[in-house]
Design a protein around this motif. Structure first.
Motif, short mmCIF file in Angstrom:
data_model
loop_
_atom_site.label_atom_id
_atom_site.label_comp_id
_atom_site.label_asym_id
_atom_site.label_seq_id
_atom_site.Cartn_x
_atom_site.Cartn_y
_atom_site.Cartn_z
N PHE A 84 0.83 -1.21 0.00
CA PHE A 84 0.00 0.00 0.00
C PHE A 84 0.87 1.25 0.00
O PHE A 84 0.59 2.21 -0.73
CB PHE A 84 -0.92 0.01 1.22
N VAL A 85 1.91 1.26 0.83
CA VAL A 85 2.81 2.42 0.90
C VAL A 85 3.48 2.66 -0.45
O VAL A 85 3.68 3.82 -0.85
CB VAL A 85 3.87 2.22 2.00
N ASP A 86 3.80 1.58 -1.16
CA ASP A 86 4.49 1.69 -2.45
C ASP A 86 3.52 1.84 -3.61
O ASP A 86 3.91 1.70 -4.77
CB ASP A 86 5.36 0.45 -2.67
N ALA A 87 2.24 2.11 -3.31
CA ALA A 87 1.21 2.32 -4.34
C ALA A 87 1.03 1.09 -5.22
O ALA A 87 0.71 1.19 -6.41
CB ALA A 87 1.54 3.55 -5.19
N GLN A 88 1.23 -0.10 -4.64
CA GLN A 88 0.98 -1.35 -5.34
C GLN A 88 -0.33 -1.94 -4.84
O GLN A 88 -0.82 -1.57 -3.78
CB GLN A 88 2.13 -2.34 -5.10
N LYS A 89 -0.86 -2.88 -5.60
CA LYS A 89 -2.13 -3.51 -5.23
C LYS A 89 -1.87 -4.85 -4.54
O LYS A 89 -1.46 -5.80 -5.20
CB LYS A 89 -3.01 -3.72 -6.46
#
Length: 216
Positions: A84-89
């Motif tokens: 989530f922090v790395d903008a991944q799903k």
């Protein structure tokens, strides 16, 4: 905290489902452990019987399996928050996907616990300081695939100069979760993931300090 709240607001179904699953697994483990305790107490009335031996072996198998499963879920949660922090799903399967680093994580956890234990014996304050200093070991094992000693050293490096700030954050996050618990415990479904995501966010913000100087 703002990032954690925004993440929860954007992914409420997935996050609450993950939290409920982990809570359900832990509750089931608690029930099974209590069942074994009662059976062992009953079997202990005749310790030389085959029943006592069978129950003892079953409990040992459960205990070892529980160590594996509980740590696997802890690692999986860290991976999900980092995604989530790395903008991944993240996916639900991420809860079970960190088994390759299981022994690194387990040994790191044991060392971390021993460090805190020793620090607590030394008039408590060193225990608090060391708990903060080495608190990000799990993220470093999951994120950087570091070994136990390397992860602890790296955690000490990225928290250098920020221990007081992290202590204050820890108190704030504890208060947030206490507030969630006061809402008939239901609030914890929201406050726990918010604070856990916030810790992952803090780790990622502090991580660049690893590149400042080499580990020693």
């Amino acid at each position: 905290l703002g990032f954690g709240w925004q993440t929860l607001k954007n992914n409420p179904g997935f996050i609450i489902r993950v939290i409920l699953f982990v809570v359900a697994v832990n509750f089931l483990g608690y029930l099974i452990e209590n069942l074994f305790s009662m059976l062992l107490e009953k079997a202990g009335e005749n310790p030389k019987s085959g029943f006592f031996l069978v129950i003892g072996l079953m409990y040992l198998a459960f205990f070892l399996g529980w160590i594996f499963l509980s740590n696997l879920l802890q690692m999986g949660l860290l991976k999900i928050w980092l995604k989530f922090v790395d903008a991944q799903k993240p996916e639900f399967g991420d809860l079970f996907g960190q088994y390759p680093v299981f022994f690194k994580y387990l040994l790191s956890s044991i060392l971390y616990g021993l460090i805190i234990f020793v620090g607590t014996i030394l008039l408590v304050v060193p225990g608090i300081i060391w708990a903060i200093k080495y608190m990000f070991f799990g993220y470093l094992v999951i994120d950087q695939k570091m070994g136990p000693i390397e992860a602890l050293k790296a955690s000490g490096k990225i928290t250098k100069g920020y221990k007081w700030d992290l202590f204050v954050f820890g108190i704030l996050f504890a208060l947030v979760n206490i507030a969630g618990a006061l809402l008939c415990l239901v609030g914890l479904l929201f406050t726990v993931p918010i604070t856990m995501i916030a810790w992952a966010y803090l780790y990622r913000k502090l991580q660049p300090q690893l590149q400042a100087t080499p580990l020693s």
